[in-house]
Design a protein around this motif. Sequence first.
Motif, PDB file in Angstrom:
ATOM      1  N   GLU A 194       0.806  -1.222   0.000  1.00 10.77           N
ATOM      2  CA  GLU A 194       0.000   0.000   0.000  1.00 10.77           C
ATOM      3  C   GLU A 194       0.840   1.274   0.000  1.00 10.77           C
ATOM      4  N   ASP A 195       1.891   1.314   0.803  1.00  9.47           N
ATOM      5  CA  ASP A 195       2.689   2.535   0.943  1.00  9.47           C
ATOM      6  C   ASP A 195       3.892   2.487   0.007  1.00  9.47           C
ATOM      7  N   VAL A 196       3.674   2.934  -1.222  1.00  7.93           N
ATOM      8  CA  VAL A 196       4.711   2.903  -2.251  1.00  7.93           C
ATOM      9  C   VAL A 196       4.953   4.320  -2.751  1.00  7.93           C
ATOM     10  N   TYR A 197       6.228   4.694  -2.863  1.00  5.24           N
ATOM     11  CA  TYR A 197       6.607   6.045  -3.268  1.00  5.24           C
ATOM     12  C   TYR A 197       7.671   5.957  -4.356  1.00  5.24           C
ATOM     13  N   HIS A 198       7.740   6.998  -5.185  1.00  8.28           N
ATOM     14  CA  HIS A 198       8.859   7.061  -6.117  1.00  8.28           C
ATOM     15  C   HIS A 198       9.262   8.497  -6.389  1.00  8.28           C
ATOM     16  N   LEU A 199      10.539   8.658  -6.718  1.00 10.44           N
ATOM     17  CA  LEU A 199      11.147   9.970  -6.914  1.00 10.44           C
ATOM     18  C   LEU A 199      10.665  10.579  -8.223  1.00 10.44           C
ATOM     19  N   LYS A 200       9.957  11.679  -8.131  1.00  8.66           N
ATOM     20  CA  LYS A 200       9.405  12.329  -9.316  1.00  8.66           C
ATOM     21  C   LYS A 200      10.530  12.917 -10.171  1.00  8.66           C
ATOM     22  N   GLY A 201      10.547  12.522 -11.430  1.00 12.25           N
ATOM     23  CA  GLY A 201      11.594  12.998 -12.330  1.00 12.25           C
ATOM     24  C   GLY A 201      12.878  12.218 -12.232  1.00 12.25           C
ATOM     25  N   GLY A 202      12.922  11.250 -11.304  1.00 11.21           N
ATOM     26  CA  GLY A 202      14.075  10.376 -11.193  1.00 11.21           C
ATOM     27  C   GLY A 202      15.335  11.058 -10.686  1.00 11.21           C
ATOM     28  N   ILE A 203      16.429  10.319 -10.788  1.00 12.59           N
ATOM     29  CA  ILE A 203      17.731  10.810 -10.323  1.00 12.59           C
ATOM     30  C   ILE A 203      18.118  12.094 -11.049  1.00 12.59           C
ATOM     31  N   LEU A 204      17.811  12.170 -12.343  1.00 11.65           N
ATOM     32  CA  LEU A 204      18.204  13.344 -13.119  1.00 11.65           C
ATOM     33  C   LEU A 204      17.593  14.619 -12.555  1.00 11.65           C
ATOM     34  N   LYS A 205      16.335  14.563 -12.186  1.00 10.29           N
ATOM     35  CA  LYS A 205      15.697  15.747 -11.621  1.00 10.29           C
ATOM     36  C   LYS A 205      16.263  16.063 -10.237  1.00 10.29           C
ATOM     37  N   TYR A 206      16.576  15.027  -9.459  1.00 13.74           N
ATOM     38  CA  TYR A 206      17.179  15.229  -8.143  1.00 13.74           C
ATOM     39  C   TYR A 206      18.532  15.920  -8.279  1.00 13.74           C
ATOM     40  N   LEU A 207      19.374  15.437  -9.185  1.00 15.22           N
ATOM     41  CA  LEU A 207      20.698  16.023  -9.365  1.00 15.22           C
ATOM     42  C   LEU A 207      20.624  17.447  -9.908  1.00 15.22           C
ATOM     43  N   GLU A 208      19.552  17.740 -10.605  1.00 12.04           N
ATOM     44  CA  GLU A 208      19.343  19.102 -11.116  1.00 12.04           C
ATOM     45  C   GLU A 208      18.867  20.041 -10.015  1.00 12.04           C
ATOM     46  N   LYS A 209      17.972  19.569  -9.154  1.00 14.68           N
ATOM     47  CA  LYS A 209      17.285  20.444  -8.208  1.00 14.68           C
ATOM     48  C   LYS A 209      17.938  20.545  -6.830  1.00 14.68           C
ATOM     49  N   VAL A 210      18.525  19.467  -6.341  1.00 17.17           N
ATOM     50  CA  VAL A 210      19.025  19.432  -4.967  1.00 17.17           C
ATOM     51  C   VAL A 210      20.500  19.841  -4.933  1.00 17.17           C
ATOM     52  N   PRO A 211      20.850  20.839  -4.137  1.00 18.40           N
ATOM     53  CA  PRO A 211      22.252  21.268  -4.053  1.00 18.40           C
ATOM     54  C   PRO A 211      23.147  20.124  -3.581  1.00 18.40           C
ATOM     55  N   GLU A 212      24.362  20.097  -4.095  1.00 18.21           N
ATOM     56  CA  GLU A 212      25.270  18.999  -3.785  1.00 18.21           C
ATOM     57  C   GLU A 212      25.531  18.876  -2.288  1.00 18.21           C
ATOM     58  N   GLU A 213      25.607  20.005  -1.595  1.00 17.97           N
ATOM     59  CA  GLU A 213      25.902  19.968  -0.169  1.00 17.97           C
ATOM     60  C   GLU A 213      24.744  19.383   0.658  1.00 17.97           C
ATOM     61  N   GLN A 214      23.555  19.303   0.062  1.00 19.78           N
ATOM     62  CA  GLN A 214      22.396  18.713   0.748  1.00 19.78           C
ATOM     63  C   GLN A 214      22.070  17.312   0.229  1.00 19.78           C
ATOM     64  N   SER A 215      22.859  16.828  -0.687  1.00 16.49           N
ATOM     65  CA  SER A 215      22.533  15.605  -1.409  1.00 16.49           C
ATOM     66  C   SER A 215      22.842  14.336  -0.610  1.00 16.49           C
ATOM     67  N   THR A 216      22.026  13.303  -0.814  1.00 11.27           N
ATOM     68  CA  THR A 216      22.297  11.968  -0.276  1.00 11.27           C
ATOM     69  C   THR A 216      22.704  11.014  -1.406  1.00 11.27           C
ATOM     70  N   TRP A 217      23.003  11.567  -2.567  1.00 13.14           N
ATOM     71  CA  TRP A 217      23.443  10.784  -3.715  1.00 13.14           C
ATOM     72  C   TRP A 217      24.958  10.638  -3.682  1.00 13.14           C
TER      73      TRP A 217
END
Length: 308
Positions: A194-217
């Motif tokens: 029931e509780d299923v989630y996924h990253l909108k826009g995938g890794i590419l959108k995460y790497l574009e939007k989230v600053p490197e200093e805040q990243s968990t990638w």
Amino acid sequence: MFILAALYHFTPFEDPAAMQGPLQDVCRENGISGSLLIAREGINGTIAGHRAGLDTVLGYIRALPGCATLDWKESTAASQPFARMKVKLKKEIVTMGQPDVDPRAHVGNYVEPEDWNELILSEDVAVIDTRNDYEVAIGTFEGAVDPMTASFRDFPAWWEENKERFHNKRIAMFCTGGIRCEKSTNYLLGQGIEDVYHLKGGILKYLEKVPEEQSTWNGECFVFDGRVSVGHGLREGPHELCHACRRPVLPEDKARAEWEQGVSCHHCIGETTESDKTRFRERQKQIRLAAERGEQHIKVDVPVEPLG
């Protein structure tokens, strides 16, 4: 500078075969290279070119039946990352081999890149990387489970064998651009999760939007074009491609004894026969001769099936 557009859209196409030629033509006429897959379930691919030509082709795709809301992710490359343009007919635009899976019916909960860290760091959340083993090997999120699958088609079998590990856990999944998670979340919902989630826009959108200093990638993200990998800010990564096995290698890997340009790397040295290697050497010779003539050898390419 070339602009890349990574796209996918699930929508019913009545006659994909009739769409193939005109789509190939409009890409060629506008100087666009890349790979597009079309099937009865929709369209998927990555294309590249200059702004005017890319806009024309994207407008054409948006005019296809059911594609008015098509979205895409853009990035840049210093040189054309594709050798040619391919529009291919497929049974699925990303192959899972599960006929009952239909992302148009329902999918997991989308999580914006800015909210992803908070979710995956929660103790009751299991994070699963749905990509292929060679993609995961060069980068993934902190704490993510690696199914070690050779292809996306293997994911359902892996889940069946491992599902008890995730009892009483919320499931968060991610992939390169989002398309594999459209299917994998639909699959898990169909399995009663029931509780299923996924990253909108995938890794590419995460790497574009989230600053490197805040990243968990950690590491780089494999991409299905001539850049091979990208990092934070979607800057081109250091990886190259072994054209024998089409796995990513680092520049320092080319100093290893197993490396022979176009013939083998440390990943595949033991996977091919001497007959294969002889054939690869001949191909590499033809590539070299074409380069000396100032031509692009047709077989020099990256993996052409985008897996988003």
